[in-house]
Scaffold this active site. Structure first.
Site, PDB file in Angstrom:
ATOM      1  N   LYS A 155       0.846  -1.193   0.000  1.00 32.59           N
ATOM      2  CA  LYS A 155       0.000   0.000   0.000  1.00 32.59           C
ATOM      3  C   LYS A 155       0.881   1.242   0.000  1.00 32.59           C
ATOM      4  O   LYS A 155       1.489   1.588   1.006  1.00 32.59           O
ATOM      5  CB  LYS A 155      -0.907   0.047   1.239  1.00 32.59           C
ATOM      6  CG  LYS A 155      -1.989   1.111   1.061  1.00 32.59           C
ATOM      7  CD  LYS A 155      -2.490   1.695   2.363  1.00 32.59           C
ATOM      8  CE  LYS A 155      -1.875   3.005   2.742  1.00 32.59           C
ATOM      9  NZ  LYS A 155      -2.032   4.108   1.803  1.00 32.59           N
ATOM     10  N   GLU A 230       9.097   1.127  11.083  1.00 31.58           N
ATOM     11  CA  GLU A 230      10.116   2.155  10.826  1.00 31.58           C
ATOM     12  C   GLU A 230       9.403   3.485  11.002  1.00 31.58           C
ATOM     13  O   GLU A 230       8.540   3.830  10.188  1.00 31.58           O
ATOM     14  CB  GLU A 230      10.666   2.037   9.402  1.00 31.58           C
ATOM     15  CG  GLU A 230      11.444   0.771   9.115  1.00 31.58           C
ATOM     16  CD  GLU A 230      12.810   0.734   9.761  1.00 31.58           C
ATOM     17  OE1 GLU A 230      13.183   1.684  10.480  1.00 31.58           O
ATOM     18  OE2 GLU A 230      13.501  -0.266   9.550  1.00 31.58           O
ATOM     19  N   CYS A 264      13.192  10.540   7.390  1.00 34.25           N
ATOM     20  CA  CYS A 264      13.161  10.055   8.775  1.00 34.25           C
ATOM     21  C   CYS A 264      14.543  10.158   9.417  1.00 34.25           C
ATOM     22  O   CYS A 264      14.650  10.263  10.626  1.00 34.25           O
ATOM     23  CB  CYS A 264      12.646   8.631   8.817  1.00 34.25           C
ATOM     24  SG  CYS A 264      13.515   7.556   7.676  1.00 34.25           S
ATOM     25  N   GLU A 355       9.672  15.918  15.842  1.00 36.76           N
ATOM     26  CA  GLU A 355      10.002  15.791  14.427  1.00 36.76           C
ATOM     27  C   GLU A 355       9.241  16.847  13.612  1.00 36.76           C
ATOM     28  O   GLU A 355       8.026  16.935  13.695  1.00 36.76           O
ATOM     29  CB  GLU A 355       9.612  14.400  13.939  1.00 36.76           C
ATOM     30  CG  GLU A 355      10.016  14.145  12.499  1.00 36.76           C
ATOM     31  CD  GLU A 355       9.634  12.752  12.028  1.00 36.76           C
ATOM     32  OE1 GLU A 355       8.506  12.314  12.272  1.00 36.76           O
ATOM     33  OE2 GLU A 355      10.488  12.105  11.396  1.00 36.76           O
TER      34      GLU A 355
HETATM   35  P1  TAP Z   1       1.694   8.220   8.198  1.00 36.68           P
HETATM   36  O1  TAP Z   1       0.617   9.219   8.176  1.00 36.68           O
HETATM   37  O2  TAP Z   1       1.910   7.450   9.432  1.00 36.68           O
HETATM   38  O3  TAP Z   1       1.377   7.234   6.962  1.00 36.68           O
HETATM   39  C1  TAP Z   1       2.240   6.193   6.574  1.00 36.68           C
HETATM   40  C2  TAP Z   1       1.465   5.160   5.794  1.00 36.68           C
HETATM   41  O4  TAP Z   1       0.508   4.565   6.669  1.00 36.68           O
HETATM   42  C3  TAP Z   1       0.653   5.743   4.638  1.00 36.68           C
HETATM   43  O5  TAP Z   1       0.611   4.807   3.583  1.00 36.68           O
HETATM   44  C4  TAP Z   1      -0.726   5.908   5.262  1.00 36.68           C
HETATM   45  O6  TAP Z   1      -1.771   5.900   4.305  1.00 36.68           O
HETATM   46  C5  TAP Z   1      -0.789   4.662   6.124  1.00 36.68           C
HETATM   47  N1  TAP Z   1      -1.748   4.758   7.217  1.00 36.68           N
HETATM   48  C6  TAP Z   1      -2.321   5.868   7.749  1.00 36.68           C
HETATM   49  N2  TAP Z   1      -3.180   5.517   8.726  1.00 36.68           N
HETATM   50  C7  TAP Z   1      -3.165   4.168   8.812  1.00 36.68           C
HETATM   51  C8  TAP Z   1      -3.825   3.221   9.637  1.00 36.68           C
HETATM   52  N3  TAP Z   1      -4.683   3.596  10.578  1.00 36.68           N
HETATM   53  N4  TAP Z   1      -3.557   1.912   9.460  1.00 36.68           N
HETATM   54  C9  TAP Z   1      -2.665   1.505   8.527  1.00 36.68           C
HETATM   55  N5  TAP Z   1      -2.021   2.355   7.709  1.00 36.68           N
HETATM   56  C10 TAP Z   1      -2.245   3.681   7.859  1.00 36.68           C
HETATM   57  O7  TAP Z   1       3.098   8.844   7.846  1.00 36.68           O
HETATM   58  P2  TAP Z   1       3.452   9.835   6.665  1.00 36.68           P
HETATM   59  O8  TAP Z   1       2.958  11.172   7.035  1.00 36.68           O
HETATM   60  O9  TAP Z   1       3.044   9.257   5.361  1.00 36.68           O
HETATM   61  O10 TAP Z   1       5.052   9.781   6.710  1.00 36.68           O
HETATM   62  C11 TAP Z   1       5.783  10.580   7.557  1.00 36.68           C
HETATM   63  C12 TAP Z   1       6.285   9.843   8.759  1.00 36.68           C
HETATM   64  O11 TAP Z   1       6.913   8.638   8.393  1.00 36.68           O
HETATM   65  C13 TAP Z   1       7.330  10.612   9.530  1.00 36.68           C
HETATM   66  O12 TAP Z   1       7.099  10.514  10.912  1.00 36.68           O
HETATM   67  C14 TAP Z   1       8.623   9.916   9.175  1.00 36.68           C
HETATM   68  O13 TAP Z   1       9.667  10.074  10.081  1.00 36.68           O
HETATM   69  C15 TAP Z   1       8.189   8.529   9.049  1.00 36.68           C
HETATM   70  N6  TAP Z   1       9.121   7.779   8.217  1.00 36.68           N
HETATM   71  C16 TAP Z   1       9.945   6.884   8.798  1.00 36.68           C
HETATM   72  C17 TAP Z   1      10.857   6.210   8.017  1.00 36.68           C
HETATM   73  C18 TAP Z   1      11.771   5.211   8.642  1.00 36.68           C
HETATM   74  S1  TAP Z   1      12.542   4.247   7.607  1.00 36.68           S
HETATM   75  N7  TAP Z   1      11.936   5.109   9.904  1.00 36.68           N
HETATM   76  C19 TAP Z   1      10.944   6.450   6.670  1.00 36.68           C
HETATM   77  C20 TAP Z   1      10.103   7.378   6.131  1.00 36.68           C
HETATM   78  C21 TAP Z   1       9.182   8.033   6.912  1.00 36.68           C
HETATM   79  P3  TAP Z   1      -2.361   7.246   3.636  1.00 36.68           P
HETATM   80  O14 TAP Z   1      -1.459   8.358   3.989  1.00 36.68           O
HETATM   81  O15 TAP Z   1      -2.374   6.935   2.213  1.00 36.68           O
HETATM   82  O16 TAP Z   1      -3.737   7.403   4.196  1.00 36.68           O
END
Ligand code: TAP
Length: 451
Positions: A155, A230, A264, A355
């Site tokens: 996804k 992650e 991240c 963050e």
């Molecule tokens: P999230 O809002 O947590 O979303 C991540 C993924 O999870 C998206 O595909 C999102 O789908 C999905 N998601 C949202 N709610 C969910 C639920 N209730 N159940 C299952 N899946 C769900 O994060 P983001 O805003 O996309 O990314 C930013 C964050 O990711 C930051 O905190 C960053 O640090 C972290 N990050 C960490 C890493 C590593 S490797 N540690 C790498 C990259 C990013 P939709 O958004 O499509 O609804």
């Protein structure tokens, strides 16, 4: 899919195209196809899976430019970075193509017979990916999972599905069986949650925010399924007085402003020993001013826009009441632009602990080695970090003291596909990449043969 979502180009704020939003029934159908495909995939001889993954890697290599251009448009990544990301996917596939033939169990001495362990795939693995590095992070999940004999349902984030969808097509072009690698677009609360709750998804890999990660982990616990997390980070870039200050200051912008700070591993705190604090800031200012922000399709661009208007508002919110020391430039006009920003922070400030996930770095002074470690650890996160010093003993002591999963000394590198990657504390659970990742997609079975 009847429902759709409009993708926006973050550098122009213009619509790109409509993307389908899967509902629960469509998600279940993809999982059902994966269940069927997995049975014959796991039954292949190891060399069969290895060859198929090498073929997939070759097809990705042939489409690096196309994938990179998609990422420029959908995610606003500078073209040079996007090419690196697409090539990285091919390298990850090639690396884990070596895993099927190396997933050996053990023979354990026992009385009265022979005891062996076997690594068996889970079945179907659900991979949930954020929008910041859509291709690379997806590959860290799907490549070792497939190598270990699993099928994958992927996804992508709703904001950035284009490269994931293309990778799904390229897998078929490369000859992977239909159903083995299913890409399901839609929202996290529907598709992602279904991966968590569906009984046929036997393991989940989640990359994203800590708050959603906690919910995903709780859901997986209810289903007793393993989960790799992650999550977020607030990594420290620690600069000691005995460091090569010119080199440390020249490298600092890339360590936090790469991908507009939506990384991240971003070193979003620079901790500088007090005796060289002023000198370091003098060196940092021109380096930040020289950071090239602009059209991501331009070959010379180092930083593109933020992902969305709402994310830009969130990043801006972190500057309320902040002591901004200096800023770089950003284009005017449409697009979700934000200039690289350097803030002088105090211990305990929100900007020094939470963050931001944008191009904002907090600079704080520290007194001595013990103080540097204390300050570096003064956050719920523990993902990455850097230590700049010419003193080897100090480098060893500080790297032992900082609670982070990925550290580098006199460098800002975090990701190599052949070394383990992952966070401590609120930054995650489990490790991706490196030599053991394929094994993490298997369950160990122990068989005793009586003689
Ligand atoms: P999230 O809002 O947590 O979303 C991540 C993924 O999870 C998206 O595909 C999102 O789908 C999905 N998601 C949202 N709610 C969910 C639920 N209730 N159940 C299952 N899946 C769900 O994060 P983001 O805003 O996309 O990314 C930013 C964050 O990711 C930051 O905190 C960053 O640090 C972290 N990050 C960490 C890493 C590593 S490797 N540690 C790498 C990259 C990013 P939709 O958004 O499509 O609804």
């Amino acid at each position: 899919m009847s429902a759709t979502f409009t993708l926006i180009d973050p550098s122009t704020a213009q619509p790109i195209r409509e993307i389908g939003r899967a509902d629960v029934a469509e998600t279940d159908a993809a999982i059902a196809r994966a269940v069927v495909a997995q049975r014959s995939w796991a039954a292949l001889p190891p060399v069969g899976r290895a060859d198929a993954l090498r073929a997939f890697a070759r097809v990705v290599e042939e489409h690096v430019e196309e994938l990179a251009q998609l990422e420029v448009r959908n995610s606003g990544h500078p073209i040079g970075s996007a090419r690196w990301e697409a090539s990285h996917v091919a390298q990850v596939l090639n690396y884990y193509a070596g895993a099927p033939e190396r997933l050996s169990g053990q023979q354990i001495p026992v009385a009265g017979g022979l005891d062996v362990t076997i690594h068996e795939p889970y079945g179907v693995v659900g991979v949930i990916v954020p929008w910041n590095f859509p291709m690379t992070i997806a590959s860290w999940g799907f490549a070792p999972a497939l190598a270990a004999g699993n099928a994958v349902v992927l996804k992508p984030a709703e904001l950035t599905p284009l490269t994931a969808l293309r990778l799904g097509e390229l897998a078929l072009e490369a000859g992977l069986p239909r159903g083995l690698f299913e890409v399901v677009t839609g929202s996290g609360s529907v598709v992602g949650q279904r991966f968590v709750s569906h009984p046929d998804v036997r393991k989940v890999v989640f990359t994203g925010s800590t708050s959603v990660g906690v919910d995903v982990a709780a859901g997986c616990a209810r289903e007793l399924k393993p989960v790799t997390l992650e999550l977020g980070g607030k990594s420290a870039n620690i600069v000691f007085a005995d460091a090569d200050l010119e080199k440390a200051a020249a490298a600092a912008p890339a360590a936090v402003f790469d991908n507009a700070g939506q990384d991240c591993c971003a070193r979003s705190r620079i901790l500088v020993q007090r005796s060289v604090y002023d000198r370091f800031l003098e060196l940092l200012e021109p380096a930040v001013g020289a950071w090239r922000v602009g059209d991501p399709a331009d070959e010379t661009t180092e930083m593109g826009p933020l992902i969305s208007a709402s994310h830009r508002s969130t990043v801006e919110g972190f500057l309320d009441g902040a002591n901004v020391a200096f800023r770089g430039s950003a284009p005017e006009g449409d697009g979700f632009w934000f200039p690289p920003t350097v803030v002088l922070a105090e211990r305990g400030d929100r900007i020094a602990r939470d963050e931001v996930f944008g191009p904002v770095v907090a600079v704080l002074p520290f007194e001595d080695e013990a103080d540097a470690i204390r300050l570096a650890n003064d956050t719920i996160y523990g993902l990455a970090g850097s230590i700049w010093t010419e003193n080897l003993g100090r480098a060893v002591r500080v790297s032992r003291g900082v609670k982070s999963g990925v550290l580098s000394v006199n460098s800002h590198s975090s990701v190599r596909y052949w070394t383990p990657f992952g966070g401590m504390k609120a930054s995650g659970l489990g490790r991706e990449l490196g030599p053991d990742a394929a094994e993490h997609f298997t369950e160990t079975k122990n068989v005793f043969f009586a003689t």
